[in-house]
Design an enzyme around this catalytic site. Structure first.
Site, PDB file in Angstrom:
ATOM      1  N   PHE A   1       0.795  -1.254  -0.062  1.00 50.51           N
ATOM      2  CA  PHE A   1      -0.107  -0.278  -0.154  1.00 50.51           C
ATOM      3  C   PHE A   1       0.853   1.324   0.024  1.00 50.51           C
ATOM      4  O   PHE A   1       0.852   2.322   0.830  1.00 50.51           O
ATOM      5  CB  PHE A   1      -0.690   0.084   1.191  1.00 50.51           C
ATOM      6  CG  PHE A   1      -1.573  -1.241   1.367  1.00 50.51           C
ATOM      7  CD1 PHE A   1      -2.945  -1.628   0.787  1.00 50.51           C
ATOM      8  CD2 PHE A   1      -1.321  -2.207   2.489  1.00 50.51           C
ATOM      9  CE1 PHE A   1      -3.624  -2.811   0.984  1.00 50.51           C
ATOM     10  CE2 PHE A   1      -1.915  -3.443   2.591  1.00 50.51           C
ATOM     11  CZ  PHE A   1      -3.063  -3.633   2.027  1.00 50.51           C
TER      12      PHE A   1
ATOM     13  N   CYS B   1      -4.489   2.987  10.652  1.00 49.23           N
ATOM     14  CA  CYS B   1      -4.910   4.428  10.852  1.00 49.23           C
ATOM     15  C   CYS B   1      -6.239   4.783  11.196  1.00 49.23           C
ATOM     16  O   CYS B   1      -6.810   5.905  11.067  1.00 49.23           O
ATOM     17  CB  CYS B   1      -4.379   5.377   9.560  1.00 49.23           C
ATOM     18  SG  CYS B   1      -5.428   4.769   8.008  1.00 49.23           S
TER      19      CYS B   1
END
Length: 400
Positions: A235, A344
């Site tokens: 990612f 996150c």
């Protein structure tokens, strides 16, 4: 002193939360709200017995009915109040981010006692997001104060770019829009320097306000262990971790992302630092790519996925996603390899994330040796009375 603000009455349940330090009052905790109160006005929150709990901006459309500015009954909410708050936030950055003042978050909403306001700085551009109806009504004053505080410190800021295209504004009844404040004509891209690495930032189209500043210090942690190792950055987005691995003289770096646009930006960043020959950029779904890898192919695997959940309703689904990706990485890393993994999402709470990691390790048949546990960069401070300000979880383990 006689209070001049309309009153909102809070329930006993809401009272408990505010007494613990919460700075939001939710609509389901409102006992009574006068419908004649102007949207975005300052209101006093009081209990059913008349005890004062705080003053803030009311939002008649949002589930967050009042964002509290202060719990001091004697506070005067004039221009001086907001300048003190902005100055206090800036002085904090001068202390904890003095080496990165030209690329940092200057204001982090509730954590800086300025609920609904986010301000990031990229060289001579400030990027602002406002998610409070009341704050939006006085944004010209807020922006003028921001420029004033920085100018008084000798900082060069040429303009303010508004990234008011976030979905939460719709819940406040505010329009989604972006562009330079007062329509000045300035570039929307700039090159920042993050711990020695040059990075191109697009404040108009980049993620969040242009870049992920919250992982700034964590990226250096990878740099410090990357020497001579084969690193896989999953990612990878625009290459922040991959660049730090290459900068740290990794033997091999592979950056994988499903977005060709992000990979192109990552390659451009690599060229800015003469590292284009050190990183391979691969367009692929990370889950699929890991299935094609062999055990021991990489010494370090970085998992920095986008938030798998943005609400409490989808936490269980996110849990399975995190578990699947972490198990894949753990199985691929040989004894002595390093796993860097993070989340996150503030809804994926620390205890739950760590439970997932323990389960993943057990089912993968490996043991995790903790190297470090960190959170978001210091310019994204965490207010211990508001869990909402704590969202990033960042772990480094050795596999044994």
């Amino acid at each position: 002193m006689k209070r001049k603000y309309p009153k909102v009455i809070i329930s006993e349940e809401g009272e408990k939360w505010l007494d613990k330090g919460q700075m939001w009052m939710y609509r389901n905790n409102a006992v009574n709200i006068d419908e004649t109160i102007e949207n975005g006005a300052l209101v006093d929150i009081i209990t059913t017995t008349g005890r004062y709990l705080g003053t803030g901006f009311i939002s008649k459309n949002s589930h967050i009915t009042v964002r509290i500015l202060s719990k001091d009954i004697n506070e005067i909410f004039d221009r001086n109040f907001f300048k003190r708050r902005i100055q206090f936030a800036y002085d904090f950055r001068k202390t904890v981010e003095k080496e990165n003042l030209t690329n940092c978050r200057l204001v982090f909403g509730e954590a800086d006692e300025l609920p609904g306001l986010t301000v990031d700085r990229y060289n001579d551009i400030l990027v602002c997001q406002i998610s409070s109806y009341g704050l939006d009504k006085i944004k010209d004053m807020i922006y003028e104060i921001l420029l004033e505080v920085l100018t008084e410190d000798g900082q060069d800021v040429k303009g303010i770019y508004e990234r008011n295209d976030i979905k939460v504004r719709a819940k406040e009844g505010l329009p989604l829009e972006k562009g330079y404040w007062r329509n000045i004509n300035l570039p929307t891209t700039t090159i920042i320097n993050e711990n020695g690495i040059n990075l191109s930032v697009d404040v108009e189209n980049g993620q969040k306000t242009g870049y992920f500043l919250d992982q700034k210090a964590n990226r250096v942690l990878l740099r410090n262990i990357a020497y001579g190792k084969k690193v896989l950055d999953c990612f990878s987005h625009t290459g922040g971790f991959a660049l730090n691995a290459a900068y740290g003289k990794a033997k091999e770096v592979v950056a994988v992302d499903v977005s060709q646009t992000a990979l192109d930006q990552g390659y451009a960043n690599a060229k800015l630092n003469n590292l284009q020959g050190c990183i391979s950029f691969v367009k692929d779904d990370v889950f699929d790519y890991l299935d094609k890898c062999k055990k021991g192919q990489f010494d370090i695997i970085v998992l920095d996925p986008p938030a798998f959940t943005k609400s409490r309703r989808t936490v269980d689904h996110a849990y399975n996603g995190y578990k699947k990706i972490n198990m894949k990485a753990m199985k691929l890393l040989g004894r002595g390899g390093y796993l860097i993994t993070c989340s996150c999402s503030r809804f994926m709470e620390t205890d739950n994330f760590e439970k997932m990691l323990r389960e993943s390790a057990h089912e993968a048949g490996v043991t995790l040796k903790q190297v470090s546990v960190t959170q978001q960069n210091p310019d994204h401070p965490i207010l211990w009375t508001m869990e909402e300000t704590s969202y990033l979880k960042f772990y480094i383990f050795q596999i044994i």
